[in-house]
Design a protein around this motif. Structure first.
Motif, PDB file in Angstrom:
ATOM      1  N   ALA A 192     -23.858 -30.758  15.350  1.00 28.11           N
ATOM      2  CA  ALA A 192     -23.849 -31.882  16.292  1.00 28.11           C
ATOM      3  C   ALA A 192     -23.085 -33.070  15.721  1.00 28.11           C
ATOM      4  CB  ALA A 192     -25.282 -32.281  16.640  1.00 28.11           C
ATOM      5  N   ALA A 193     -23.289 -33.386  14.447  1.00 26.30           N
ATOM      6  CA  ALA A 193     -22.569 -34.504  13.831  1.00 26.30           C
ATOM      7  C   ALA A 193     -21.068 -34.228  13.788  1.00 26.30           C
ATOM      8  CB  ALA A 193     -23.107 -34.762  12.424  1.00 26.30           C
ATOM      9  N   ALA A 194     -20.702 -32.978  13.555  1.00 26.88           N
ATOM     10  CA  ALA A 194     -19.280 -32.611  13.550  1.00 26.88           C
ATOM     11  C   ALA A 194     -18.675 -32.802  14.933  1.00 26.88           C
ATOM     12  CB  ALA A 194     -19.116 -31.167  13.090  1.00 26.88           C
ATOM     13  N   ARG A 195     -19.387 -32.381  15.959  1.00 25.32           N
ATOM     14  CA  ARG A 195     -18.875 -32.521  17.326  1.00 25.32           C
ATOM     15  C   ARG A 195     -18.628 -33.990  17.685  1.00 25.32           C
ATOM     16  NH1 ARG A 195     -22.476 -28.136  18.063  1.00 25.32           N
ATOM     17  NH2 ARG A 195     -24.207 -29.451  18.777  1.00 25.32           N
ATOM     18  N   ALA A 196     -19.436 -34.880  17.118  1.00 20.04           N
ATOM     19  CA  ALA A 196     -19.296 -36.299  17.434  1.00 20.04           C
ATOM     20  C   ALA A 196     -17.990 -36.886  16.906  1.00 20.04           C
ATOM     21  CB  ALA A 196     -20.487 -37.073  16.865  1.00 20.04           C
ATOM     22  N   VAL A 197     -17.485 -36.328  15.803  1.00 20.48           N
ATOM     23  CA  VAL A 197     -16.265 -36.879  15.205  1.00 20.48           C
ATOM     24  C   VAL A 197     -15.029 -36.013  15.459  1.00 20.48           C
ATOM     25  CG1 VAL A 197     -17.546 -38.100  13.420  1.00 20.48           C
ATOM     26  CG2 VAL A 197     -16.765 -35.765  12.965  1.00 20.48           C
ATOM     27  N   LEU A 198     -15.210 -34.802  15.925  1.00 20.61           N
ATOM     28  CA  LEU A 198     -14.069 -33.905  16.121  1.00 20.61           C
ATOM     29  C   LEU A 198     -13.003 -34.459  17.071  1.00 20.61           C
ATOM     30  CD1 LEU A 198     -15.530 -30.273  16.200  1.00 20.61           C
ATOM     31  CD2 LEU A 198     -13.774 -31.161  14.661  1.00 20.61           C
ATOM     32  N   PRO A 199     -13.351 -35.093  18.206  1.00 21.60           N
ATOM     33  CA  PRO A 199     -12.283 -35.597  19.079  1.00 21.60           C
ATOM     34  C   PRO A 199     -11.314 -36.539  18.370  1.00 21.60           C
ATOM     35  CG  PRO A 199     -14.355 -35.563  20.267  1.00 21.60           C
ATOM     36  CD  PRO A 199     -14.676 -35.246  18.833  1.00 21.60           C
ATOM     37  N   VAL A 200     -11.854 -37.475  17.595  1.00 21.00           N
ATOM     38  CA  VAL A 200     -11.007 -38.400  16.847  1.00 21.00           C
ATOM     39  C   VAL A 200     -10.191 -37.647  15.799  1.00 21.00           C
ATOM     40  CG1 VAL A 200     -11.073 -40.244  15.122  1.00 21.00           C
ATOM     41  CG2 VAL A 200     -12.364 -40.479  17.243  1.00 21.00           C
ATOM     42  N   GLN A 201     -10.807 -36.697  15.128  1.00 20.87           N
ATOM     43  CA  GLN A 201     -10.102 -35.965  14.080  1.00 20.87           C
ATOM     44  C   GLN A 201      -9.004 -35.077  14.652  1.00 20.87           C
ATOM     45  OE1 GLN A 201     -13.584 -34.141  12.297  1.00 20.87           O
ATOM     46  NE2 GLN A 201     -13.554 -35.592  10.587  1.00 20.87           N
ATOM     47  N   ILE A 202      -9.236 -34.473  15.802  1.00 21.25           N
ATOM     48  CA  ILE A 202      -8.186 -33.678  16.444  1.00 21.25           C
ATOM     49  C   ILE A 202      -7.006 -34.562  16.811  1.00 21.25           C
ATOM     50  CG2 ILE A 202      -7.613 -32.324  18.501  1.00 21.25           C
ATOM     51  CD1 ILE A 202     -10.503 -31.251  18.431  1.00 21.25           C
ATOM     52  N   ALA A 203      -7.290 -35.743  17.365  1.00 17.96           N
ATOM     53  CA  ALA A 203      -6.223 -36.676  17.706  1.00 17.96           C
ATOM     54  C   ALA A 203      -5.418 -37.061  16.471  1.00 17.96           C
ATOM     55  CB  ALA A 203      -6.808 -37.923  18.367  1.00 17.96           C
ATOM     56  N   GLU A 204      -6.099 -37.260  15.351  1.00 20.22           N
ATOM     57  CA  GLU A 204      -5.419 -37.639  14.107  1.00 20.22           C
ATOM     58  C   GLU A 204      -4.502 -36.519  13.606  1.00 20.22           C
ATOM     59  OE1 GLU A 204      -8.769 -38.589  11.692  1.00 20.22           O
ATOM     60  OE2 GLU A 204      -8.947 -40.642  12.464  1.00 20.22           O
ATOM     61  N   GLU A 205      -4.976 -35.284  13.672  1.00 18.03           N
ATOM     62  CA  GLU A 205      -4.138 -34.168  13.211  1.00 18.03           C
ATOM     63  C   GLU A 205      -2.933 -33.971  14.122  1.00 18.03           C
ATOM     64  OE1 GLU A 205      -4.704 -32.834  10.111  1.00 18.03           O
ATOM     65  OE2 GLU A 205      -6.112 -34.501  10.260  1.00 18.03           O
ATOM     66  N   LEU A 206      -3.129 -34.100  15.426  1.00 18.19           N
ATOM     67  CA  LEU A 206      -1.998 -33.991  16.346  1.00 18.19           C
ATOM     68  C   LEU A 206      -0.966 -35.073  16.072  1.00 18.19           C
ATOM     69  CD1 LEU A 206      -3.760 -33.108  19.721  1.00 18.19           C
ATOM     70  CD2 LEU A 206      -2.192 -31.654  18.435  1.00 18.19           C
ATOM     71  N   ALA A 207      -1.433 -36.278  15.785  1.00 19.24           N
ATOM     72  CA  ALA A 207      -0.501 -37.360  15.488  1.00 19.24           C
ATOM     73  C   ALA A 207       0.337 -37.036  14.260  1.00 19.24           C
ATOM     74  CB  ALA A 207      -1.276 -38.669  15.284  1.00 19.24           C
ATOM     75  N   LYS A 208      -0.294 -36.463  13.226  1.00 18.01           N
ATOM     76  CA  LYS A 208       0.446 -36.099  12.013  1.00 18.01           C
ATOM     77  C   LYS A 208       1.431 -34.968  12.284  1.00 18.01           C
ATOM     78  CE  LYS A 208      -3.455 -35.899   9.480  1.00 18.01           C
ATOM     79  NZ  LYS A 208      -4.357 -35.663   8.334  1.00 18.01           N
ATOM     80  N   ILE A 209       1.010 -33.988  13.046  1.00 16.46           N
ATOM     81  CA  ILE A 209       1.899 -32.858  13.368  1.00 16.46           C
ATOM     82  C   ILE A 209       3.104 -33.335  14.160  1.00 16.46           C
ATOM     83  CG2 ILE A 209       2.083 -30.691  14.658  1.00 16.46           C
ATOM     84  CD1 ILE A 209      -0.964 -30.317  14.015  1.00 16.46           C
ATOM     85  N   HIS A 210       2.867 -34.197  15.141  1.00 17.82           N
ATOM     86  CA  HIS A 210       3.955 -34.663  16.011  1.00 17.82           C
ATOM     87  C   HIS A 210       4.907 -35.605  15.287  1.00 17.82           C
ATOM     88  CE1 HIS A 210       1.219 -33.774  19.724  1.00 17.82           C
ATOM     89  NE2 HIS A 210       1.588 -32.685  19.058  1.00 17.82           N
ATOM     90  N   ALA A 211       4.534 -36.049  14.084  1.00 13.44           N
ATOM     91  CA  ALA A 211       5.424 -36.908  13.293  1.00 13.44           C
ATOM     92  C   ALA A 211       6.279 -36.113  12.309  1.00 13.44           C
ATOM     93  CB  ALA A 211       4.592 -37.942  12.536  1.00 13.44           C
ATOM     94  N   ILE A 212       6.104 -34.791  12.229  1.00 15.47           N
ATOM     95  CA  ILE A 212       6.911 -33.971  11.323  1.00 15.47           C
ATOM     96  C   ILE A 212       8.374 -34.016  11.772  1.00 15.47           C
ATOM     97  CG2 ILE A 212       7.382 -31.606  10.567  1.00 15.47           C
ATOM     98  CD1 ILE A 212       4.369 -31.077  10.745  1.00 15.47           C
ATOM     99  N   PRO A 213       9.299 -34.351  10.902  1.00 14.49           N
ATOM    100  CA  PRO A 213      10.717 -34.396  11.289  1.00 14.49           C
ATOM    101  C   PRO A 213      11.213 -33.017  11.734  1.00 14.49           C
ATOM    102  CG  PRO A 213      10.356 -35.554   9.208  1.00 14.49           C
ATOM    103  CD  PRO A 213       9.088 -34.800   9.500  1.00 14.49           C
ATOM    104  N   ALA A 214      11.888 -32.979  12.852  1.00 19.12           N
ATOM    105  CA  ALA A 214      12.362 -31.706  13.404  1.00 19.12           C
ATOM    106  C   ALA A 214      13.286 -30.974  12.444  1.00 19.12           C
ATOM    107  CB  ALA A 214      13.060 -31.949  14.747  1.00 19.12           C
TER     108      ALA A 214
END
Length: 329
Positions: free
Chosen positions: A124-146
């Protein structure tokens, strides 16, 4: 599941340049799951101690035509690791082992079964923070230089829809709901304003989750270039809610805070309307992928209850498509 001695000998030979000659395989077992790739748990004894590794090896087919080769998937994993994305540490591409390509990486802990992630009380505690953490990982992935990953394919909505149309044609039978969805998506396709590096399959079920939150992002075989909204919307697809349908973001949270955090991190202005469009495309992708997988079973290429079940699940995505199209008007 144990394997033959020949397989182990060949694997050890490929691991020697990476870990040295004084190594021994203590355990090698095929893990459950994986619709298109094999995952082998490997305990490797080295002079520095036992390493817990994972050997990812090609299976009997691919879900989509643009699926990365194992060599390119490993390279993308290397680039993502260097960019600070939470991924298992990649150790090396192994070439072919017993006729199929493979690579080796760190074996990580955490829950990966989607239904357990959305239901287990101790997460349950993991589920509470996962949305923010998923957004953070996507932001890092989308910043990878092509330029770091020039082997990726893909593009905007028009490119994806052409590929999906070709894949539907290869199925050889009629799927009116999918055809209707493809026609709608082509009419409503947005202009391509930006192209970034995408994970392509970041959602509940491809995350290793610990009691404190996100451990690692897994399964990079669908990496490609595309609209960042495509990746942001993918976890919204109903199939990835695993029965917790009232929480549109992967059965773990609401969409608005997740989207707001992603936009704040990246400076982008992805809208809810944009996510609605890509959610429909996401259902198209998974419905077609599931049907493609089922053909491997039906043709006799790879007899598998799991592949057969995927074919039945496609009807759920078709029903969801009709619901989403009605809502879109």
């Amino acid at each position: 599941m144990s394997v033959g001695a020949a397989f182990s000998v060949e694997l050890r030979e490929r691991l020697t340049p990476l870990f040295g000659a004084d190594i021994a395989i203590e355990r090698l077992a095929l893990l459950a799951g994986g619709a298109s790739k094999e995952a082998w748990a490997l305990d490797l004894r080295t002079p520095q101690g036992t390493r817990e590794l994972l050997v990812r090896r090609a299976g009997g087919g691919v879900i989509h035509q643009e699926t990365l080769t194992l060599e390119h998937e490993h390279r993308l994993l290397e680039v993502a690791f260097a960019a600070g994305v939470r991924v298992p540490k990649p150790y090396g591409y192994l070439g072919e082992i017993a006729g199929r390509p493979a690579f080796v990486s760190e074996r990580v802990s955490g829950e990966t079964i989607g239904r357990r992630i959305v239901q287990r009380p101790d997460l349950a505690a993991a589920r509470a923070v996962l949305p923010v953490q998923i957004a953070e990982e996507l932001a890092k992935i989308h910043a990878i230089p092509a330029e770091r990953v020039p082997f990726l394919g893909g593009g905007g909505a028009a490119v994806i829809l052409r590929r999906l149309t070709d894949e539907v044609d290869l199925l050889g039978d009629a799927h009116p709901a999918i055809e209707l969805g493809l026609a709608w998506a082509k009419r409503q396709a947005p202009e391509q304003s930006e192209t970034v590096v995408l994970h392509g399959d970041l959602r509940v079920g491809n995350l290793a989750v610990t009691p404190t939150g996100l451990g690692h992002v897994l399964d990079w075989e669908f990496g490609h270039y595309g609209d960042p909204a495509e990746d942001v919307a993918w976890p919204l697809v109903r199939a990835w809610r695993f029965g917790i349908d009232q929480l549109r973001l992967g059965g773990i949270g609401e969409v608005e805070p997740y989207l707001e955090h992603y936009n704040a991190l990246t400076g982008r202005h992805i809208t809810l309307d944009s996510l609605d469009y890509w959610e429909i495309v996401g259902n198209l992708k998974w419905a077609i992928g599931a049907l493609t997988q089922s053909r491997r079973h039906l043709s006799g290429q790879q007899r598998s209850v799991e592949l057969a079940v995927l074919g039945r699940l496609a009807a759920e995505m078709e029903y969801e498509l009709l619901h989403l199209l009605e809502r879109a008007g």
